[in-house]
Design an enzyme around this catalytic site. Structure first.
Site, PDB file in Angstrom:
ATOM      1  CG  ASN A  88     -29.010  13.197  39.490  1.00 35.91           C
ATOM      2  OD1 ASN A  88     -28.312  14.059  39.987  1.00 35.91           O
ATOM      3  ND2 ASN A  88     -28.587  12.597  38.430  1.00 35.91           N
ATOM      4  CG  LEU A 137      -4.329  -0.555  -3.241  1.00 37.27           C
ATOM      5  CD1 LEU A 137      -3.069   0.063  -4.121  1.00 37.27           C
ATOM      6  CD2 LEU A 137      -4.187  -1.994  -2.918  1.00 37.27           C
ATOM      7  CB  ALA A 168     -37.438  29.741  37.615  1.00 37.25           C
ATOM      8  CG  ASN A 208      -2.591  12.214  -0.834  1.00 38.58           C
ATOM      9  OD1 ASN A 208      -2.637  10.881  -0.432  1.00 38.58           O
ATOM     10  ND2 ASN A 208      -2.835  12.631  -2.085  1.00 38.58           N
ATOM     11  CG  ASN A 258     -44.759  24.793  36.395  1.00 36.37           C
ATOM     12  OD1 ASN A 258     -45.111  25.231  35.031  1.00 36.37           O
ATOM     13  ND2 ASN A 258     -44.118  25.196  36.976  1.00 36.37           N
ATOM     14  CE1 TYR A 281     -28.787  17.102  35.147  1.00 34.31           C
ATOM     15  CE2 TYR A 281     -29.183  16.470  37.523  1.00 34.31           C
ATOM     16  CZ  TYR A 281     -28.805  16.116  36.265  1.00 34.31           C
ATOM     17  OH  TYR A 281     -28.308  15.048  35.818  1.00 34.31           O
ATOM     18  N   GLY A 328       0.611  11.155  -9.840  1.00 26.11           N
ATOM     19  CA  GLY A 328       1.220  10.438 -11.099  1.00 26.11           C
ATOM     20  C   GLY A 328       0.625  10.910 -12.493  1.00 26.11           C
ATOM     21  NE  ARG A 353     -40.902  28.744  51.555  1.00 24.02           N
ATOM     22  CZ  ARG A 353     -41.790  29.234  51.124  1.00 24.02           C
ATOM     23  NH1 ARG A 353     -42.438  29.681  51.981  1.00 24.02           N
ATOM     24  NH2 ARG A 353     -42.110  28.807  49.843  1.00 24.02           N
ATOM     25  NE  ARG A 386       1.413  12.397   0.971  1.00 24.79           N
ATOM     26  CZ  ARG A 386       1.207  11.899  -0.362  1.00 24.79           C
ATOM     27  NH1 ARG A 386       0.924  12.984  -1.382  1.00 24.79           N
ATOM     28  NH2 ARG A 386       0.617  10.713  -0.516  1.00 24.79           N
TER      29      ARG A 386
END
Ligand code: UD1
Ligand code: CA
Length: 457
Positions: free
Chosen positions: A384, A8, A378, A226, A375, A364, A140, A438, A15
């Protein structure tokens, strides 16, 4: 002898105070209704009475479980009337009908089998699972006449003395189908909740001197959900059992209280799960890993001997032994080969990271293919996304990406090439070349002395 099973599950779960149908709330990563389905999947036929947001509930039904739509939820008795009158049930050829609620995930197949066995043996009109509970509020109550069950009184209808009764109805029954067919239409809604109660059939059986049987189980077994706090209680019980079974299998948990593991997760022996770790979905952790503390891994596969510390992984495959974290974020489609390291504040997405490659800090890597022994220093990232489309970055074997490099995709860095720190790379770099972008550095001699004397004026 054929036996049908019914869940059921049409009720709203008022509730719970949640928009989600009650039976779809997650218990260890599975919708609650999954547990009920397991308990009766071995019976001859299966039905699920659905109603509130039925389309969502139907999606979670396993093969063979037939939905029956109870358009208005007028009570558990009405749910069963709806079933018996449904097209799905028309050709049902079973002699007994097991009925369970959809909100009792601690119920086991063994309990159902005990109920069936005792009901069939004694040829009763109805067998019922009950339990003695410390706090019967909301359930019940079982009223008895000698040894026989004479009536079930719902909490809302019970008087003070009846509310003292600690034996309660689990909502799990095994009915003789003929008894059910002959009497179900007699139920009415003359009660406190104006609902058609299935439980009133007990009194009908008693008044007609028909046999009944009670199968008493533990309080835990029949716990109904419940409210949110009951959801938390049953989930905790199942979690304790689950972690215990992993421990029996050679997995260490530093702090079970702060560890959350979905039922489907596979953890191989020798692995240590440290505090505050969440493992969800179809995750598999192989042997001898250390995961956590403070780690979330979803839908991922972690290779033998890997370490994942203070990190978040979602839809990741680690094919070998990798070192992840602290503070790494590995996102969907990251595939890491043997010996990869992804360190602090590094993020990867939809990328292949070849064996021995390192992304140790502040990077990233998205939509990229890094061959082996790259490698990625940092502060460097793959650029992307151009605001409209995603583009691929290809980094060949042994390439060295210096610090603070922007690799503007689509772009390829050839085998063994080096990229100078601070470069914005927009053109392919051939194998073994140095790619550098650079300005010349300028040193202005004596600048600081001149600045200081100017400041002092
Ligand atoms: C019910 C029992 C109570 C028992 C308790 C055990 C009745 C009248 N009461 O109360 O004796 O102690 O379970 O947990 O049966 N449902 C439908 N259609 C409806 C109404 C309910 O499918 O019209 C389903 C619900 O989705 C739920 C189950 O039946 O899965 C039980 O309904 P619920 O409202 O939770 O009943 P309780 O008040 O808990
Ligand atoms: Ca209930």
């Amino acid at each position: 002898m054929k036996i049908s099973g019914v869940i059921l599950a049409a009720g709203k779960g008022t509730r719970m105070k949640s928009g989600l149908p009650k039976v779809l709330h997650s218990v260890l990563g599975q919708p609650m209704i999954e547990y009920g389905q397991r308990a009766i999947s071995h019976l001859d036929n299966q039905y699920v009475v659905v109603g509130h947001k039925s389309d969502l509930v139907i999606k979670e039904l396993k093969e063979g479980f037939l939905p029956v739509d109870q358009k208005e939820q007028l009570g558990t008795g009405h749910a069963v009337v709806t079933l018996l009158n449904s097209d799905a049930y028309e050709n049902d050829d079973s002699e007994y009908v097991v009925i369970i609620p959809g909100d009792a995930p601690l119920l086991r197949r063994q309990d159902i089998d005990d109920l069936i066995q005792q009901s069939v043996k004694a040829k009763v009109a109805v067998g019922i699972i009950t339990a003695e509970v410390s706090d019967p509020t909301g359930y019940g109550r079982i009223l008895k006449d000698g040894k026989n069950i004479s009536k079930i009184v719902e909490h809302a209808d019970a008087n003070e003395a009846e509310r003292e009764i600690k034996e309660i109805n689990s909502g799990m029954y095994c009915f003789d189908k003929r008894f059910l067919m002959e009497n179900i239409e007699k139920l009415d809604s003359n009660n406190e909740q104006n609902e058609i109660y299935l439980t009133d059939l007990i009194e009908i059986a008693f008044q007609n001197n028909l046999d009944t049987v009670i199968v008493q189980v533990s309080e835990e077994t029949i716990k109904g959900v419940n409210s949110m706090s009951q959801l938390n209680e049953v989930e905790k019980t199942l979690k304790d059992e689950l972690l215990k079974s992993h421990m029996d299998n050679g997995v260490y948990f530093q702090d079970p209280n702060t560890t959350f593991v979905d039922e489907k997760v596979i953890i191989k022996p020798g692995t240590k799960i440290m505090a505050n770790t969440h493992l969800t979905g179809n995750t598999e952790i192989h042997e001898n890993c250390t995961v956590g503390p403070n780690t979330m891994i979803n839908e991922s596969n972690i290779g033998k001997g890997s370490t994942v510390l203070f990190s978040v992984l979602d839809e990741v495959t680690i094919q070998g032994t990798a070192t992840i974290g602290p503070y790494a974020h590995l996102r969907k489609g990251s595939v890491l080969e043997e010996g990869v390291k992804v360190g602090a504040f590094a993020e990867t997405k939809n990328s292949n990271i070849g064996s021995g490659s390192k992304i140790p800090h502040l990077s990233y890597v998205g939509d990229a293919n890094l061959e082996e022994n790259v490698n990625f220093s940092a502060g460097s990232i793959t650029v992307n996304y151009d605001g409209k489309n995603k583009h691929k970055t290809e980094i060949k074997k042994g390439a060295f990406i210096g610090s603070d490099v922007m690799l503007v995709a689509p772009v390829t860095v050839g085998e063994g090439a080096m990229i100078g720190a601070g470069s914005v790379i927009t053109k392919d770099v051939p194998a073994k070349a140095l790619g550098i972008e650079r300005n010349q550095q300028k040193n202005i001699d004596g600048y600081m002395d001149r600045k200081q004397s100017k400041d002092e004026k």
